[in-house]
Design a protein around this motif. Sequence first.
Motif, short mmCIF file in Angstrom:
data_model
loop_
_atom_site.label_atom_id
_atom_site.label_comp_id
_atom_site.label_asym_id
_atom_site.label_seq_id
_atom_site.Cartn_x
_atom_site.Cartn_y
_atom_site.Cartn_z
N ALA A 24 0.83 -1.21 0.00
CA ALA A 24 0.00 0.00 0.00
C ALA A 24 0.86 1.26 0.00
O ALA A 24 0.57 2.22 -0.72
CB ALA A 24 -0.93 -0.01 1.21
N GLU A 25 1.94 1.24 0.78
CA GLU A 25 2.84 2.40 0.82
C GLU A 25 3.51 2.62 -0.53
O GLU A 25 3.62 3.76 -0.99
CB GLU A 25 3.88 2.21 1.92
CG GLU A 25 3.30 2.31 3.32
CD GLU A 25 4.31 1.96 4.42
OE1 GLU A 25 5.46 1.58 4.10
OE2 GLU A 25 3.92 2.06 5.59
N SER A 26 3.95 1.54 -1.15
CA SER A 26 4.61 1.66 -2.45
C SER A 26 3.64 2.18 -3.50
O SER A 26 3.99 3.07 -4.29
CB SER A 26 5.17 0.30 -2.89
OG SER A 26 6.22 -0.09 -2.04
N HIS A 27 2.43 1.65 -3.51
CA HIS A 27 1.43 2.12 -4.47
C HIS A 27 1.11 3.59 -4.22
O HIS A 27 0.94 4.37 -5.17
CB HIS A 27 0.15 1.28 -4.40
CG HIS A 27 0.26 -0.03 -5.11
ND1 HIS A 27 0.38 -0.14 -6.48
CD2 HIS A 27 0.27 -1.30 -4.64
CE1 HIS A 27 0.45 -1.42 -6.82
NE2 HIS A 27 0.40 -2.15 -5.72
N GLY A 28 1.04 3.97 -2.95
CA GLY A 28 0.75 5.35 -2.60
C GLY A 28 1.83 6.32 -3.07
O GLY A 28 1.55 7.48 -3.36
N LYS A 29 3.05 5.82 -3.15
CA LYS A 29 4.18 6.65 -3.60
C LYS A 29 4.33 6.60 -5.12
O LYS A 29 5.23 7.22 -5.68
CB LYS A 29 5.48 6.18 -2.95
CG LYS A 29 5.53 6.41 -1.46
CD LYS A 29 6.80 5.85 -0.86
CE LYS A 29 6.83 6.03 0.65
NZ LYS A 29 8.03 5.40 1.25
N GLY A 30 3.48 5.82 -5.78
CA GLY A 30 3.54 5.72 -7.23
C GLY A 30 4.52 4.68 -7.73
O GLY A 30 4.73 4.55 -8.94
N ASP A 31 5.12 3.91 -6.82
CA ASP A 31 6.06 2.86 -7.22
C ASP A 31 5.27 1.56 -7.36
O ASP A 31 5.28 0.69 -6.50
CB ASP A 31 7.17 2.71 -6.19
CG ASP A 31 8.29 1.78 -6.62
OD1 ASP A 31 8.15 1.12 -7.67
OD2 ASP A 31 9.31 1.71 -5.90
#
Length: 66
Positions: A24-31
């Motif tokens: 979720a954090e990675s998706h939130g950062k666009g990665d």
Amino acid sequence: MPKEAHTKAAEHHQNAAKSHTAAAESHGKGDHAKGHEHSAQALKHSTTAHGQSEAAHAKSGSALKK
């Protein structure tokens, strides 16, 4: 023995939760590539956790019958 099985299942559930959070954090950062990688890890841990939980439940039930 059943306690060990439950502990092992709980560890896999915790690892799955950590991987879901990382995804979720990675998706939130666009990665999204890294997010998909973490999602795949989460799925693996979740599947393993499910199997371990079923095994622990089966062991607990058989231990109670003895």
